[in-house]
Scaffold this active site. Structure first.
Site, PDB file in Angstrom:
ATOM      1  N   ASP A  59       5.085  12.039 -19.632  1.00  0.00           N
ATOM      2  CA  ASP A  59       5.624  10.962 -18.811  1.00  0.00           C
ATOM      3  C   ASP A  59       7.122  10.788 -19.050  1.00  0.00           C
ATOM      4  O   ASP A  59       7.645  11.173 -20.105  1.00  0.00           O
ATOM      5  CB  ASP A  59       4.929   9.636 -19.153  1.00  0.00           C
ATOM      6  CG  ASP A  59       3.459   9.633 -18.782  1.00  0.00           C
ATOM      7  OD1 ASP A  59       3.057  10.470 -17.964  1.00  0.00           O
ATOM      8  OD2 ASP A  59       2.729   8.787 -19.326  1.00  0.00           O
ATOM      9  N   TYR A  60       7.780  10.173 -18.117  1.00  0.00           N
ATOM     10  CA  TYR A  60       9.207   9.862 -18.219  1.00  0.00           C
ATOM     11  C   TYR A  60       9.536   9.144 -19.535  1.00  0.00           C
ATOM     12  O   TYR A  60      10.517   9.465 -20.211  1.00  0.00           O
ATOM     13  CB  TYR A  60       9.603   8.981 -17.024  1.00  0.00           C
ATOM     14  CG  TYR A  60      10.974   8.357 -17.093  1.00  0.00           C
ATOM     15  CD1 TYR A  60      12.111   9.090 -16.772  1.00  0.00           C
ATOM     16  CD2 TYR A  60      11.117   7.011 -17.464  1.00  0.00           C
ATOM     17  CE1 TYR A  60      13.381   8.509 -16.823  1.00  0.00           C
ATOM     18  CE2 TYR A  60      12.381   6.426 -17.514  1.00  0.00           C
ATOM     19  CZ  TYR A  60      13.502   7.180 -17.201  1.00  0.00           C
ATOM     20  OH  TYR A  60      14.747   6.598 -17.255  1.00  0.00           O
TER      21      TYR A  60
END
Length: 274
Positions: A59-60
């Site tokens: 994920d970011y």
């Protein structure tokens, strides 16, 4: 932030992804990507002259070990290992609250949240057979191992090792939230309430990828307790296991890999129809 190279061969490149960085982007003006730091901006596309292949995703907001294949053959070999669940992934995380069980197996199915399909793409867990809000639920399994308890800005927090047995979207984040221990700094699964910390405290610490002829076992250093922004706000309460050195982390990974761990407080979270 720089993207640290942890390992490189003719087939694979393994990097330490910083938090708050995209893996790639179709926007050619977006520079905050792993792809931009290690290759040409379009290298994640099949039309690129020198394409690369992400065999896993982070994920970011998540930092840590990220494996990239340099060719289709290597990508295919690695992909099959992930499909067969022959890889091993270990994450270090800080979660809200003091976890009461030393070892947990979280086995709630994970599916889509239809209310956020076009926005934050949140996931949901299915805790009961009657749950209809979780769309297209898939089997998911996370093992949590308690390492230390303490306080962050005087709020109770636990340091845990997370071992995802399956690999669903947002699995670790939604599983932690489902048992009442949202990951520290997780804006999405705290319903936008946990916005004070400077990052989300989830880090992919170790990846084991047993590729034939090139067995990868890549580990990073602990990113949290070397960060003054965190340590200035942290006060330890009780330490259960050492984890900050490479050798200590390998030992706790070995414990988590065991089917049965005797002498610890254990809890299994599972849908009531199972």
């Amino acid at each position: 932030m720089a993207v640290e190279i942890l390992y490189e061969s003719d087939n694979f490149l393994v990097v330490n992804k910083p938090y708050d960085m995209y893996i790639n982007s179709d926007d050619e003006n977006e520079k905050n990507t792993v792809t931009h730091h290690i290759a040409s901006g379009d290298s994640h596309l099949s039309t690129s002259v020198n394409p690369i292949h992400f065999v896993q995703r982070l994920d970011y907001s998540t930092s840590g070990v990220l494996c990239i294949a340099k060719n289709k053959t290597a990508a295919g070999r690695a992909g099959k290992l992930f499909e067969k669940r022959e890889t091993k992934k270990y994450y270090l995380a800080l979660v809200r609250g003091h976890v009461q069980h030393e070892l947990c197996d979280i086995e709630y199915d994970v599916g889509l949240d239809p209310l956020t399909a076009q926005t934050s793409h949140r996931m949901l867990v299915r805790k009961t057979p009657s749950c209809k809000s979780c769309v297209l639920p898939r089997v998911a399994h996370t093992r949590m191992f308690l390492l230390e308890t303490g306080y962050y800005d005087k709020d109770p927090v636990s340091v845990v090792l997370l071992n995802p047995i399956t690999g669903r979207r947002h699995q670790l984040r939604v599983h932690c939230a489902a048992i009442g221990h949202t990951i520290l700094g997780d804006y999405t699964y705290s319903d936008a309430a946990d916005n004070a910390p400077h990052r989300m405290f989830l880090h992919a610490m170790r990846l084991v990828l047993p590729v034939d002829g090139e067995h990868l076992d890549i580990q990073t250093t602990d990113p949290f307790f070397s960060d003054k922004k965190f340590t200035d706000r942290w006060k330890s309460c009780k330490k259960y296991h050492k984890f900050q050195s490479k050798e200590d982390f390998l030992l706790i990974c070995d414990i988590v890999d065991k089917v049965y761990v005797l002498g610890v407080r254990y809890k299994r979270f599972v849908c009531k129809d199972k």
